[in-house]
Design a protein around this motif. Structure first.
Motif, PDB file in Angstrom:
ATOM      1  N   VAL A 103       0.861  -1.186   0.000  1.00  0.00           N
ATOM      2  CA  VAL A 103       0.000   0.000   0.000  1.00  0.00           C
ATOM      3  C   VAL A 103       0.897   1.235   0.000  1.00  0.00           C
ATOM      4  O   VAL A 103       1.720   1.416   0.889  1.00  0.00           O
ATOM      5  N   LEU A 104       0.730   2.083  -1.013  1.00  0.00           N
ATOM      6  CA  LEU A 104       1.543   3.283  -1.128  1.00  0.00           C
ATOM      7  C   LEU A 104       0.862   4.495  -0.485  1.00  0.00           C
ATOM      8  O   LEU A 104       1.522   5.309   0.132  1.00  0.00           O
ATOM      9  N   ARG A 105      -0.462   4.594  -0.643  1.00  0.00           N
ATOM     10  CA  ARG A 105      -1.230   5.703  -0.045  1.00  0.00           C
ATOM     11  C   ARG A 105      -2.597   5.200   0.384  1.00  0.00           C
ATOM     12  O   ARG A 105      -3.215   4.397  -0.310  1.00  0.00           O
ATOM     13  N   MET A 106      -3.045   5.726   1.541  1.00  0.00           N
ATOM     14  CA  MET A 106      -4.388   5.420   2.040  1.00  0.00           C
ATOM     15  C   MET A 106      -5.100   6.726   2.346  1.00  0.00           C
ATOM     16  O   MET A 106      -4.474   7.716   2.720  1.00  0.00           O
ATOM     17  N   SER A 107      -6.419   6.699   2.213  1.00  0.00           N
ATOM     18  CA  SER A 107      -7.221   7.875   2.542  1.00  0.00           C
ATOM     19  C   SER A 107      -7.495   7.905   4.038  1.00  0.00           C
ATOM     20  O   SER A 107      -7.208   6.946   4.760  1.00  0.00           O
ATOM     21  N   GLU A 108      -8.060   8.999   4.499  1.00  0.00           N
ATOM     22  CA  GLU A 108      -8.422   9.127   5.912  1.00  0.00           C
ATOM     23  C   GLU A 108      -9.521   8.143   6.306  1.00  0.00           C
ATOM     24  O   GLU A 108      -9.647   7.783   7.471  1.00  0.00           O
ATOM     25  N   ILE A 125      -5.586   4.228  -1.847  1.00  0.00           N
ATOM     26  CA  ILE A 125      -5.551   5.169  -2.962  1.00  0.00           C
ATOM     27  C   ILE A 125      -4.617   4.667  -4.054  1.00  0.00           C
ATOM     28  O   ILE A 125      -4.915   4.770  -5.240  1.00  0.00           O
ATOM     29  N   SER A 126      -3.453   4.124  -3.663  1.00  0.00           N
ATOM     30  CA  SER A 126      -2.521   3.578  -4.645  1.00  0.00           C
ATOM     31  C   SER A 126      -1.772   2.404  -4.032  1.00  0.00           C
ATOM     32  O   SER A 126      -1.534   2.364  -2.833  1.00  0.00           O
ATOM     33  N   TYR A 127      -1.437   1.442  -4.898  1.00  0.00           N
ATOM     34  CA  TYR A 127      -0.701   0.269  -4.436  1.00  0.00           C
ATOM     35  C   TYR A 127       0.203  -0.243  -5.548  1.00  0.00           C
ATOM     36  O   TYR A 127       0.063   0.128  -6.708  1.00  0.00           O
ATOM     37  N   LEU A 163      -4.100   2.495  -9.265  1.00  0.00           N
ATOM     38  CA  LEU A 163      -5.034   3.381  -8.577  1.00  0.00           C
ATOM     39  C   LEU A 163      -6.411   2.733  -8.606  1.00  0.00           C
ATOM     40  O   LEU A 163      -7.137   2.840  -9.599  1.00  0.00           O
ATOM     41  N   PRO A 164      -6.800   2.033  -7.543  1.00  0.00           N
ATOM     42  CA  PRO A 164      -8.094   1.340  -7.552  1.00  0.00           C
ATOM     43  C   PRO A 164      -9.271   2.316  -7.469  1.00  0.00           C
ATOM     44  O   PRO A 164      -9.123   3.461  -7.037  1.00  0.00           O
ATOM     45  N   ASN A 212     -17.654   6.678  -2.513  1.00  0.00           N
ATOM     46  CA  ASN A 212     -18.125   7.037  -1.172  1.00  0.00           C
ATOM     47  C   ASN A 212     -17.063   6.782  -0.100  1.00  0.00           C
ATOM     48  O   ASN A 212     -17.355   6.317   0.991  1.00  0.00           O
ATOM     49  N   GLY A 213     -15.800   7.041  -0.440  1.00  0.00           N
ATOM     50  CA  GLY A 213     -14.720   6.902   0.516  1.00  0.00           C
ATOM     51  C   GLY A 213     -14.268   5.482   0.789  1.00  0.00           C
ATOM     52  O   GLY A 213     -13.499   5.237   1.714  1.00  0.00           O
ATOM     53  N   ARG A 214     -14.735   4.524  -0.021  1.00  0.00           N
ATOM     54  CA  ARG A 214     -14.359   3.111   0.169  1.00  0.00           C
ATOM     55  C   ARG A 214     -13.938   2.526  -1.170  1.00  0.00           C
ATOM     56  O   ARG A 214     -14.424   2.928  -2.221  1.00  0.00           O
ATOM     57  N   ASN A 215     -13.059   1.507  -1.113  1.00  0.00           N
ATOM     58  CA  ASN A 215     -12.654   0.814  -2.329  1.00  0.00           C
ATOM     59  C   ASN A 215     -13.817  -0.004  -2.873  1.00  0.00           C
ATOM     60  O   ASN A 215     -14.551  -0.628  -2.113  1.00  0.00           O
ATOM     61  N   VAL A 216     -13.973  -0.017  -4.193  1.00  0.00           N
ATOM     62  CA  VAL A 216     -15.021  -0.798  -4.836  1.00  0.00           C
ATOM     63  C   VAL A 216     -14.689  -2.290  -4.721  1.00  0.00           C
ATOM     64  O   VAL A 216     -15.542  -3.105  -4.398  1.00  0.00           O
ATOM     65  N   GLU A 217     -13.416  -2.647  -4.976  1.00  0.00           N
ATOM     66  CA  GLU A 217     -12.976  -4.040  -4.875  1.00  0.00           C
ATOM     67  C   GLU A 217     -12.450  -4.299  -3.459  1.00  0.00           C
ATOM     68  O   GLU A 217     -11.878  -3.411  -2.831  1.00  0.00           O
ATOM     69  N   PRO A 218     -12.627  -5.520  -2.959  1.00  0.00           N
ATOM     70  CA  PRO A 218     -12.228  -5.802  -1.572  1.00  0.00           C
ATOM     71  C   PRO A 218     -10.712  -6.004  -1.407  1.00  0.00           C
ATOM     72  O   PRO A 218     -10.058  -6.643  -2.237  1.00  0.00           O
ATOM     73  N   TYR A 219     -10.183  -5.441  -0.329  1.00  0.00           N
ATOM     74  CA  TYR A 219      -8.792  -5.613   0.081  1.00  0.00           C
ATOM     75  C   TYR A 219      -8.787  -5.924   1.568  1.00  0.00           C
ATOM     76  O   TYR A 219      -9.580  -5.354   2.312  1.00  0.00           O
ATOM     77  N   GLU A 220      -7.914  -6.812   1.972  1.00  0.00           N
ATOM     78  CA  GLU A 220      -7.751  -7.119   3.392  1.00  0.00           C
ATOM     79  C   GLU A 220      -6.402  -6.560   3.839  1.00  0.00           C
ATOM     80  O   GLU A 220      -5.353  -7.026   3.381  1.00  0.00           O
ATOM     81  N   ILE A 221      -6.438  -5.563   4.712  1.00  0.00           N
ATOM     82  CA  ILE A 221      -5.216  -4.960   5.210  1.00  0.00           C
ATOM     83  C   ILE A 221      -4.542  -5.940   6.159  1.00  0.00           C
ATOM     84  O   ILE A 221      -5.167  -6.459   7.083  1.00  0.00           O
ATOM     85  N   LEU A 222      -3.264  -6.205   5.906  1.00  0.00           N
ATOM     86  CA  LEU A 222      -2.498  -7.079   6.773  1.00  0.00           C
ATOM     87  C   LEU A 222      -1.860  -6.234   7.863  1.00  0.00           C
ATOM     88  O   LEU A 222      -1.537  -5.074   7.652  1.00  0.00           O
ATOM     89  N   GLN A 223      -1.669  -6.832   9.011  1.00  0.00           N
ATOM     90  CA  GLN A 223      -1.125  -6.085  10.138  1.00  0.00           C
ATOM     91  C   GLN A 223       0.283  -5.609   9.803  1.00  0.00           C
ATOM     92  O   GLN A 223       1.121  -6.361   9.326  1.00  0.00           O
TER      93      GLN A 223
END
Length: 62
Positions: A15-20, A25-27, A38-39, A43-54
């Motif tokens: 993940v290169l950038r995330m929104s608030e 935003i970019s990966y 740039l996915p 409405n402030g959410r990604n259309v496609e699903p991503y699971e953030i890893l710790q």
């Protein structure tokens, strides 16, 4: 570096950038670090699903 699992394409991405709001935003794919994607965001959410890893941070203390 924060990483996420791209559920649709079944691959690990950096993940290169995330929104608030927590949207990616970019990966860049881990195996292709020169490519930047740039996915879609609605409405402030990604259309496609991503699971953030710790995020794992290494200690540099001696």
């Amino acid at each position: 570096m924060l990483q996420a699992w791209d559920v649709k394409r079944k691959r690990l991405v950096n993940v290169l950038r995330m929104s608030e709001t927590g949207a990616i935003i970019s990966y860049s794919p881990v195996d292709q670090p020169g490519l930047i994607f740039l996915p879609l965001i609605e409405n402030g959410r990604n259309v496609e699903p991503y699971e953030i890893l710790q995020d794992v941070q290494l200690s540099m203390e001696f």
